[in-house]
Design a protein around this motif. Structure first.
Motif, mmCIF file in Angstrom:
data_model
loop_
_atom_site.group_PDB
_atom_site.id
_atom_site.type_symbol
_atom_site.label_atom_id
_atom_site.label_comp_id
_atom_site.label_asym_id
_atom_site.label_seq_id
_atom_site.Cartn_x
_atom_site.Cartn_y
_atom_site.Cartn_z
ATOM 1 N N PRO A 193 1.531 2.815 -4.413
ATOM 2 C CA PRO A 193 0.377 2.705 -5.313
ATOM 3 C C PRO A 193 0.811 2.694 -6.777
ATOM 4 O O PRO A 193 1.958 3.015 -7.095
ATOM 5 C CB PRO A 193 -0.462 3.940 -4.998
ATOM 6 C CG PRO A 193 0.365 4.827 -4.147
ATOM 7 C CD PRO A 193 1.563 4.066 -3.676
ATOM 8 N N SER A 248 0.818 -1.221 0.000
ATOM 9 C CA SER A 248 0.000 0.000 0.000
ATOM 10 C C SER A 248 0.850 1.269 0.000
ATOM 11 O O SER A 248 0.361 2.339 -0.346
ATOM 12 C CB SER A 248 -0.954 0.007 1.193
ATOM 13 O OG SER A 248 -0.228 0.047 2.399
ATOM 14 N N GLU A 249 2.118 1.155 0.368
ATOM 15 C CA GLU A 249 3.016 2.317 0.347
ATOM 16 C C GLU A 249 3.533 2.624 -1.061
ATOM 17 O O GLU A 249 4.214 3.627 -1.260
ATOM 18 C CB GLU A 249 4.210 2.088 1.285
ATOM 19 C CG GLU A 249 3.828 2.097 2.748
ATOM 20 C CD GLU A 249 4.992 1.780 3.664
ATOM 21 O OE1 GLU A 249 5.255 2.602 4.543
ATOM 22 O OE2 GLU A 249 5.626 0.729 3.492
#
Length: 105
Positions: free
Chosen positions: A11, A8-9
């Motif tokens: 995208p 998620s860090e």
């Protein structure tokens, strides 16, 4: 394999820098695929980013060196414009799982 960051860090159409064991790296995600390179321009051996985590050109379609404007393909690191045309970034083997992105140094 060493942990780089969570999925998620990073995208899609973004980049992220980091350092593992004194080795400066950066990752780019495009089309869901992650690519990791040594953060070192083949032209002068300098780091590529303008600001922290800023490794892409304004269109987010190429990696850009902040020093001399060289442009590199995200998929294989080949320099397609600038003073190091024909050279390439150094790829770092990586994989992604549920925990995040891992690199092999």
């Amino acid at each position: 394999m060493k942990f780089f960051c969570t999925g998620s860090e990073l995208p899609d159409d973004s980049s992220r820098g980091g350092e593992i064991k004194g080795c400066k790296l950066f990752a780019v995600r495009r089309g869901g695929q992650v690519y990791v390179y040594l953060n070192r321009c083949p032209h002068r051996g300098v780091g590529l980013e303008w600001q922290p985590d800023q490794f892409l050109d304004p269109s987010n379609s190429l990696i850009q060196c902040a020093t001399h404007g060289a442009l590199f393909l995200i998929e294989d690191g080949e320099c397609v414009a600038g003073p190091c045309a024909g050279q390439a970034l150094t790829p770092i083997p990586c994989r992604e799982d549920a925990q995040g992105i891992w690199v092999s140094l």
